[in-house]
Design a protein around this motif. Sequence first.
Motif, PDB file in Angstrom:
ATOM      1  N   SER A   1       0.827  -1.203   0.000  1.00  0.00           N
ATOM      2  CA  SER A   1       0.000   0.000   0.000  1.00  0.00           C
ATOM      3  C   SER A   1       0.864   1.257   0.000  1.00  0.00           C
ATOM      4  O   SER A   1       0.533   2.255  -0.648  1.00  0.00           O
ATOM      5  N   LEU A   2       1.977   1.213   0.728  1.00  0.00           N
ATOM      6  CA  LEU A   2       2.898   2.349   0.729  1.00  0.00           C
ATOM      7  C   LEU A   2       3.450   2.596  -0.667  1.00  0.00           C
ATOM      8  O   LEU A   2       3.469   3.741  -1.150  1.00  0.00           O
ATOM      9  N   PHE A   3       3.862   1.547  -1.352  1.00  0.00           N
ATOM     10  CA  PHE A   3       4.400   1.711  -2.701  1.00  0.00           C
ATOM     11  C   PHE A   3       3.333   2.192  -3.676  1.00  0.00           C
ATOM     12  O   PHE A   3       3.639   2.958  -4.601  1.00  0.00           O
ATOM     13  N   MET A   4       2.088   1.781  -3.474  1.00  0.00           N
ATOM     14  CA  MET A   4       1.012   2.257  -4.337  1.00  0.00           C
ATOM     15  C   MET A   4       0.804   3.764  -4.169  1.00  0.00           C
ATOM     16  O   MET A   4       0.620   4.498  -5.145  1.00  0.00           O
ATOM     17  N   VAL A   5       0.838   4.231  -2.931  1.00  0.00           N
ATOM     18  CA  VAL A   5       0.709   5.672  -2.671  1.00  0.00           C
ATOM     19  C   VAL A   5       1.858   6.429  -3.338  1.00  0.00           C
ATOM     20  O   VAL A   5       1.650   7.465  -3.982  1.00  0.00           O
ATOM     21  N   LEU A   6       3.068   5.910  -3.180  1.00  0.00           N
ATOM     22  CA  LEU A   6       4.233   6.566  -3.780  1.00  0.00           C
ATOM     23  C   LEU A   6       4.129   6.589  -5.304  1.00  0.00           C
ATOM     24  O   LEU A   6       4.520   7.567  -5.948  1.00  0.00           O
TER      25      LEU A   6
ATOM     26  N   ALA B   1       1.388   6.726  -7.171  1.00  0.00           N
ATOM     27  CA  ALA B   1       0.441   7.770  -7.572  1.00  0.00           C
ATOM     28  C   ALA B   1       1.057   9.154  -7.422  1.00  0.00           C
ATOM     29  O   ALA B   1       0.889  10.023  -8.292  1.00  0.00           O
ATOM     30  N   GLU B   2       1.795   9.365  -6.340  1.00  0.00           N
ATOM     31  CA  GLU B   2       2.425  10.669  -6.120  1.00  0.00           C
ATOM     32  C   GLU B   2       3.488  10.959  -7.175  1.00  0.00           C
ATOM     33  O   GLU B   2       3.590  12.076  -7.684  1.00  0.00           O
ATOM     34  N   GLN B   3       4.299   9.955  -7.501  1.00  0.00           N
ATOM     35  CA  GLN B   3       5.329  10.143  -8.522  1.00  0.00           C
ATOM     36  C   GLN B   3       4.716  10.417  -9.894  1.00  0.00           C
ATOM     37  O   GLN B   3       5.212  11.238 -10.658  1.00  0.00           O
TER      38      GLN B   3
ATOM     39  N   GLY C   1       4.847  13.922 -12.363  1.00  0.00           N
ATOM     40  CA  GLY C   1       5.389  13.849 -13.710  1.00  0.00           C
ATOM     41  C   GLY C   1       6.542  12.891 -13.876  1.00  0.00           C
ATOM     42  O   GLY C   1       7.148  12.837 -14.951  1.00  0.00           O
ATOM     43  N   ASN C   2       6.841  12.109 -12.846  1.00  0.00           N
ATOM     44  CA  ASN C   2       7.959  11.163 -12.917  1.00  0.00           C
ATOM     45  C   ASN C   2       7.414   9.783 -13.286  1.00  0.00           C
ATOM     46  O   ASN C   2       7.221   8.910 -12.434  1.00  0.00           O
ATOM     47  N   ALA C   3       7.147   9.595 -14.569  1.00  0.00           N
ATOM     48  CA  ALA C   3       6.514   8.355 -15.032  1.00  0.00           C
ATOM     49  C   ALA C   3       7.408   7.139 -14.822  1.00  0.00           C
ATOM     50  O   ALA C   3       6.912   6.048 -14.512  1.00  0.00           O
TER      51      ALA C   3
ATOM     52  N   GLY D   1      -2.112  10.186 -13.284  1.00  0.00           N
ATOM     53  CA  GLY D   1      -2.003  10.099 -11.834  1.00  0.00           C
ATOM     54  C   GLY D   1      -3.358   9.921 -11.181  1.00  0.00           C
ATOM     55  O   GLY D   1      -3.498   9.209 -10.183  1.00  0.00           O
ATOM     56  N   GLU D   2      -4.367  10.560 -11.757  1.00  0.00           N
ATOM     57  CA  GLU D   2      -5.726  10.448 -11.240  1.00  0.00           C
ATOM     58  C   GLU D   2      -6.214   9.003 -11.288  1.00  0.00           C
ATOM     59  O   GLU D   2      -6.766   8.478 -10.321  1.00  0.00           O
ATOM     60  N   ARG D   3      -5.997   8.350 -12.422  1.00  0.00           N
ATOM     61  CA  ARG D   3      -6.453   6.965 -12.565  1.00  0.00           C
ATOM     62  C   ARG D   3      -5.646   6.011 -11.698  1.00  0.00           C
ATOM     63  O   ARG D   3      -6.191   5.060 -11.133  1.00  0.00           O
TER      64      ARG D   3
END
Length: 217
Positions: A79-84, A86-88, A92-94, A185-187
């Motif tokens: 879950s932590l990596f999923m949050v990160l 989305a934030e990345q 703009g850091n695809a 990022g929204e999706r």
Amino acid sequence: MKPDAAQPIAEQFASREQQALAATLGVWIFLGTELMFFGPLFFGYFYGRLHFPQGFADASRHTEVWLGTINTAVLLTSSLFMVLAAEQRKAGNARAATRLLWITAALGIVFLVIKGSEYAIEWREHLFPGPRFALSGAQAGGAEIFFYLYFAMTALHALHLTAGIVLTGVFAVALGRNATRFASGERIELVGLYWHFVDLIWVFLYPILYLVGRSGG
């Protein structure tokens, strides 16, 4: 959920904020319907726990608590990596978002592998309900009901987690192929909501399945 400035506005919405709100509401409604799958099983568990407390406690002591604990840590980390991710993506850091999505999916797979190993142990120990059920005595009936619910709840959870892994992989592939308009990022944040929902279900399953018999129950 904050609107993604890079996400185009669909014609039926007046603003990005309205579009983001509609998308978030839609996902929450979907998660509410998904909760209906688990609701009857949770109700059945608490009914059984009330009527067969000792049988449920005895059965819980036969679960592999150390594997369940490891899996809890695995899912919380995912879950932590999923949050990160989305934030990345929103920053703009695809490339970083892609890596984080793959890590999230990989942790989900690790969970399933561990859960499969746990099922194998329980199969060898004849803990699957049926004619060869290993537990006997006055509490055997309650213990067997516990394991009916245990396998139903954990298998349903694993099915939902598999769907989350597939979704996460789809967006990771899309970002890797530079399909940034699709993998916004929204999706990704909406996929994250689903992922967190699956993790939250496990947070409830872990204590009632693994710890109830080890807390003096």
